[in-house]
Design an enzyme around this catalytic site. Structure first.
Site, PDB file in Angstrom:
ATOM      1  N   TRP A  87      50.155  26.096 -16.710  1.00 29.30           N
ATOM      2  CA  TRP A  87      50.375  27.358 -17.427  1.00 29.30           C
ATOM      3  C   TRP A  87      49.056  27.877 -17.985  1.00 29.30           C
ATOM      4  O   TRP A  87      48.765  29.080 -17.895  1.00 29.30           O
ATOM      5  CB  TRP A  87      51.388  27.165 -18.560  1.00 29.30           C
ATOM      6  CG  TRP A  87      51.818  28.449 -19.204  1.00 29.30           C
ATOM      7  CD1 TRP A  87      52.898  29.210 -18.883  1.00 29.30           C
ATOM      8  CD2 TRP A  87      51.154  29.142 -20.275  1.00 29.30           C
ATOM      9  NE1 TRP A  87      52.952  30.336 -19.681  1.00 29.30           N
ATOM     10  CE2 TRP A  87      51.890  30.319 -20.541  1.00 29.30           C
ATOM     11  CE3 TRP A  87      50.007  28.893 -21.023  1.00 29.30           C
ATOM     12  CZ2 TRP A  87      51.520  31.236 -21.517  1.00 29.30           C
ATOM     13  CZ3 TRP A  87      49.624  29.804 -22.013  1.00 29.30           C
ATOM     14  CH2 TRP A  87      50.394  30.962 -22.252  1.00 29.30           C
ATOM     15  N   ARG A 135      62.375  31.178  -4.236  1.00 24.14           N
ATOM     16  CA  ARG A 135      63.445  32.182  -4.222  1.00 24.14           C
ATOM     17  C   ARG A 135      63.004  33.514  -4.827  1.00 24.14           C
ATOM     18  O   ARG A 135      62.070  33.575  -5.629  1.00 24.14           O
ATOM     19  CB  ARG A 135      64.656  31.674  -5.012  1.00 24.14           C
ATOM     20  CG  ARG A 135      65.340  30.480  -4.425  1.00 24.14           C
ATOM     21  CD  ARG A 135      66.461  29.996  -5.313  1.00 24.14           C
ATOM     22  NE  ARG A 135      65.975  29.546  -6.620  1.00 24.14           N
ATOM     23  CZ  ARG A 135      66.738  29.343  -7.680  1.00 24.14           C
ATOM     24  NH1 ARG A 135      68.034  29.548  -7.605  1.00 24.14           N
ATOM     25  NH2 ARG A 135      66.225  28.911  -8.807  1.00 24.14           N
ATOM     26  N   LYS A 141      59.656  24.726 -14.031  1.00 23.81           N
ATOM     27  CA  LYS A 141      59.720  24.244 -12.639  1.00 23.81           C
ATOM     28  C   LYS A 141      58.978  25.178 -11.679  1.00 23.81           C
ATOM     29  O   LYS A 141      58.181  24.717 -10.856  1.00 23.81           O
ATOM     30  CB  LYS A 141      61.194  24.094 -12.238  1.00 23.81           C
ATOM     31  CG  LYS A 141      61.424  23.628 -10.828  1.00 23.81           C
ATOM     32  CD  LYS A 141      62.806  23.101 -10.586  1.00 23.81           C
ATOM     33  CE  LYS A 141      63.924  23.828 -11.282  1.00 23.81           C
ATOM     34  NZ  LYS A 141      64.073  25.236 -11.017  1.00 23.81           N
ATOM     35  N   THR A 180      56.721  27.416 -12.433  1.00 26.46           N
ATOM     36  CA  THR A 180      55.311  27.402 -12.823  1.00 26.46           C
ATOM     37  C   THR A 180      54.614  26.189 -12.216  1.00 26.46           C
ATOM     38  O   THR A 180      53.499  26.294 -11.677  1.00 26.46           O
ATOM     39  CB  THR A 180      55.196  27.371 -14.364  1.00 26.46           C
ATOM     40  OG1 THR A 180      55.879  28.501 -14.900  1.00 26.46           O
ATOM     41  CG2 THR A 180      53.744  27.407 -14.807  1.00 26.46           C
ATOM     42  N   LYS A 218      67.364  34.957 -18.957  1.00 27.89           N
ATOM     43  CA  LYS A 218      66.340  34.085 -18.380  1.00 27.89           C
ATOM     44  C   LYS A 218      64.996  34.777 -18.220  1.00 27.89           C
ATOM     45  O   LYS A 218      63.948  34.152 -18.288  1.00 27.89           O
ATOM     46  CB  LYS A 218      66.834  33.561 -17.025  1.00 27.89           C
ATOM     47  CG  LYS A 218      65.941  32.505 -16.413  1.00 27.89           C
ATOM     48  CD  LYS A 218      66.541  32.020 -15.098  1.00 27.89           C
ATOM     49  CE  LYS A 218      65.620  30.999 -14.437  1.00 27.89           C
ATOM     50  NZ  LYS A 218      66.113  30.578 -13.129  1.00 27.89           N
ATOM     51  N   PHE A 262      67.577  24.995 -11.186  1.00 30.06           N
ATOM     52  CA  PHE A 262      68.109  24.200 -12.295  1.00 30.06           C
ATOM     53  C   PHE A 262      67.739  22.722 -12.131  1.00 30.06           C
ATOM     54  O   PHE A 262      66.727  22.381 -11.532  1.00 30.06           O
ATOM     55  CB  PHE A 262      69.614  24.415 -12.448  1.00 30.06           C
ATOM     56  CG  PHE A 262      69.970  25.810 -12.891  1.00 30.06           C
ATOM     57  CD1 PHE A 262      69.407  26.354 -14.039  1.00 30.06           C
ATOM     58  CD2 PHE A 262      70.860  26.589 -12.158  1.00 30.06           C
ATOM     59  CE1 PHE A 262      69.718  27.645 -14.460  1.00 30.06           C
ATOM     60  CE2 PHE A 262      71.176  27.884 -12.569  1.00 30.06           C
ATOM     61  CZ  PHE A 262      70.609  28.403 -13.720  1.00 30.06           C
ATOM     62  N   ALA A 276      71.803  28.226  -8.337  1.00 29.11           N
ATOM     63  CA  ALA A 276      72.048  26.808  -8.080  1.00 29.11           C
ATOM     64  C   ALA A 276      73.244  26.271  -8.853  1.00 29.11           C
ATOM     65  O   ALA A 276      73.794  25.239  -8.487  1.00 29.11           O
ATOM     66  CB  ALA A 276      70.812  25.988  -8.419  1.00 29.11           C
ATOM     67  N   PHE A 279      52.881  21.009 -23.332  1.00 32.31           N
ATOM     68  CA  PHE A 279      52.866  22.058 -24.344  1.00 32.31           C
ATOM     69  C   PHE A 279      51.847  21.682 -25.413  1.00 32.31           C
ATOM     70  O   PHE A 279      51.601  20.491 -25.645  1.00 32.31           O
ATOM     71  CB  PHE A 279      54.258  22.219 -24.974  1.00 32.31           C
ATOM     72  CG  PHE A 279      55.210  23.054 -24.160  1.00 32.31           C
ATOM     73  CD1 PHE A 279      55.597  24.314 -24.589  1.00 32.31           C
ATOM     74  CD2 PHE A 279      55.715  22.584 -22.952  1.00 32.31           C
ATOM     75  CE1 PHE A 279      56.478  25.089 -23.842  1.00 32.31           C
ATOM     76  CE2 PHE A 279      56.581  23.351 -22.200  1.00 32.31           C
ATOM     77  CZ  PHE A 279      56.970  24.602 -22.648  1.00 32.31           C
TER      78      PHE A 279
END
Length: 556
Positions: free
Chosen positions: A410, A94, A71, A73, A105, A301, A273, A382
């Site tokens: 990415w 954030r 998210k 990214t 994480k 999230f 969140a 991906f």
């Protein structure tokens, strides 16, 4: 082929001086306070005459899985792409908490060629905002206990204390403590505990305050305990507000950094969140909207948590109206929702994908039907995704009336989201009928039920006796017209993290309710959610190191 890690990519890129980044969005040198070459705080008081002009784009996601969704990214790559197609764009996201950075994480600066930098600084201490928030919270705790020790003029019932101390680290050992032990001079013996800094009410207030004046007013409303007559005792009653504000006066200025492609980015505030409201600061968002045509922000999230709170709490509080929503999904995560184990995600599995897609469709349907906002699905690609799998996601989304667009930020940065950027511009330029999921005039229990039934799609809510008593007390003291902030697992629409996909006919159990009067909402604790996480068996901290010349490795 060996891929560079996120930190290796970040360290290999040449950054622009922060003054050059500031000038890109109309900020002069007189408006910035330098924190080294590549970070600055912005004096927003000098921008108060500027009007908000940007279209506000929210990036959210499907229910998270260990496979990852990307998210942040996508948020960063989309902003870069919008700038590439000639739209003046600023990011507002954030700040990372040290707890997740050293826990499971990792960092929160994006990934690959879609990152905000300097990523090491942002992930580790940054400009000290979170430390200032922790100090303000703990000052209030100290003043509360000192008041009781010095005679308790406010007649506080020490059994009713709701305020907890905090530390910005995952430390389960501190969840429940007994303090004030030993001689009388050591204080009053009582049960106590710690929260992680990003779960505190001070953090929520920090992120929802619109100015220093608003910050002080909100801090004064923090309910720290109740007296013997069950009346609330506040930070204002303790005389703590001025000193707390002094600790926060510099932290509340938004932090300006940049993406790898030189897009201005505000990184400021960081409530969780799944526990708190999961959005960056209102001040940063509003500043970005004054300085851009498109402001890209995210909520933590899945959309049932971060987006719901962004829309029902932050937008309501700050009078913000989003123009569009981007829903991030991955084929891999959808297959996990369809029952595939992480080790088998590289294999094509259309049956599992079809079984997992309802999770995505429910989130999209909520944005369209509950909140009346236009939405586009960003499929974060991906290398192992097959064309058959991508075609299936596109087909199912079209059947719901929403476009899905491949995102490859990415690997390609902004170039990997050009088509996504064009679609965002298209849907954001149309008018929408944005509305909230519930009305504030409803009783607390009914507001909770509205979210459970309309957003989570559960069938009922069960309240423990303790929760019902707390709701009755809040109602009696006039706090029943506040929005609700539901704390639950991020891994399911339900309060049971094992219910993947799009579960139905489940009941959510509310075990406890607590007031965040300064933040302006009621926190609703469900399931086994805790406000102090713990470290995993193999924490990320074990991979982090520093070389002799000060170069950090192991962050991701």
């Amino acid at each position: 082929m060996k891929y560079l890690s996120d930190i290796e990519i970040a360290q290999s890129c040449k950054l622009e001086p922060i003054l050059d980044i500031a000038k890109k969005c109309g900020i002069s040198e007189d408006d910035i306070e330098y924190y080294g070459k590549y970070k600055a705080k912005i004096d927003v008081s000098r921008l108060k005459d500027k009007q908000k002009r940007a279209k506000l784009i929210l990036v959210t996601a499907i229910t998270p899985t260990p496979a990852g969704e990307g998210k942040t990214t996508t948020t960063i790559g989309l902003a870069d792409a919008l700038n590439k197609i000639g739209k003046q764009t600023v990011v507002a996201i954030r700040e990372p908490s040290l707890g997740p950075v050293f826990g499971i994480k990792g960092g929160a600066c994006g990934g690959g060629y879609a990152q905000v930098v300097p990523m090491e600084d942002i992930n580790l201490h940054f400009t000290g905002d979170l430390h200032a928030i922790g100090a303000a919270n703990n000052l209030l705790c100290a003043m509360l206990d000192n008041h009781i020790y010095q005679g308790n003029a406010l007649n506080i019932d020490k059994r009713s204390i709701t305020l907890k101390r905090c530390v910005d680290m995952n430390d389960r050992q501190l969840r429940v403590v007994i303090d004030g032990l030993g001689k009388k001079v050591n204080g009053i013996k009582r049960g106590d505990g710690f929260e992680i800094t990003v779960a505190t009410e001070v953090m929520a207030i920090f992120c929802l305050a619109s100015s220093i004046t608003d910050l002080k007013e909100r801090l004064s409303k923090i309910v720290v305990a109740y007296d013997m007559d069950k009346k609330p005792v506040t930070a204002g009653d303790l005389g703590a507000v001025g000193a707390m504000t002094a600790l926060l006066k510099d932290a509340i200025k938004p932090n300006l950094v940049q993406t790898l492609e030189g897009t201005p980015a505000f990184v400021h505030g960081g409530p969780f969140a799944n526990i708190a409201h999961g959005c960056n600061s209102v001040i940063a968002t509003e500043t970005a909207m004054k300085l851009s045509d498109y402001t890209i922000t995210e909520a933590g999230f899945g959309a049932d948590l971060g987006a719901e709170k962004f829309l029902d709490i932050k937008c309501r509080s700050a009078n913000l109206k989003p123009s569009a929503v981007v829903m991030v999904a991955t084929v891999r995560a959808l297959k996990m929702h369809g029952g595939v184990q992480k080790a088998d995600l590289d294999k094509e599995d259309l049956n599992a994908l079809k079984a997992g897609i309802p999770n995505l469709l429910r989130h999209v349907r909520n944005i369209q039907e509950v909140y009346k906002l236009p939405c586009v699905v960003a499929v974060n690609r991906f290398p192992t995704d097959t064309q058959n799998e991508i075609d299936l996601v596109e087909k199912e989304c079209k059947a719901l009336g929403v476009n899905s667009i491949l995102s490859n930020v990415w690997a390609e940065g902004g170039n990997g989201a050009i088509e996504l950027a064009k679609e965002v511009v298209k849907i954001a330029d149309s008018e929408n009928d944005f509305t909230f999921a519930y009305d504030l005039d409803l009783p607390i229990k009914e507001k909770i039920e509205q979210i459970v039934k309309k957003v989570y799609r559960g069938k009922a809510v069960k309240f423990t006796d303790e929760a019902s008593e707390q709701i009755d007390l809040l109602t009696k003291n006039g706090y029943d017209k506040l929005p609700v902030c539901i704390a639950k697992t991020q891994y399911s629409f339900s309060d049971n993290q094992k219910l993947l996909g799009a579960p139905e006919d489940f009941t959510v159990t509310v075990r406890k309710v607590k007031l965040s009067a300064g933040a302006g909402f009621v926190v609703v604790l469900t399931g086994n959610i805790m406000t102090m996480p713990g470290l995993p068996k193999v924490p990320s901290a074990m991979r982090i190191d520093v070389s002799e010349d000060g170069v950090i490795s192991g962050l991701f």
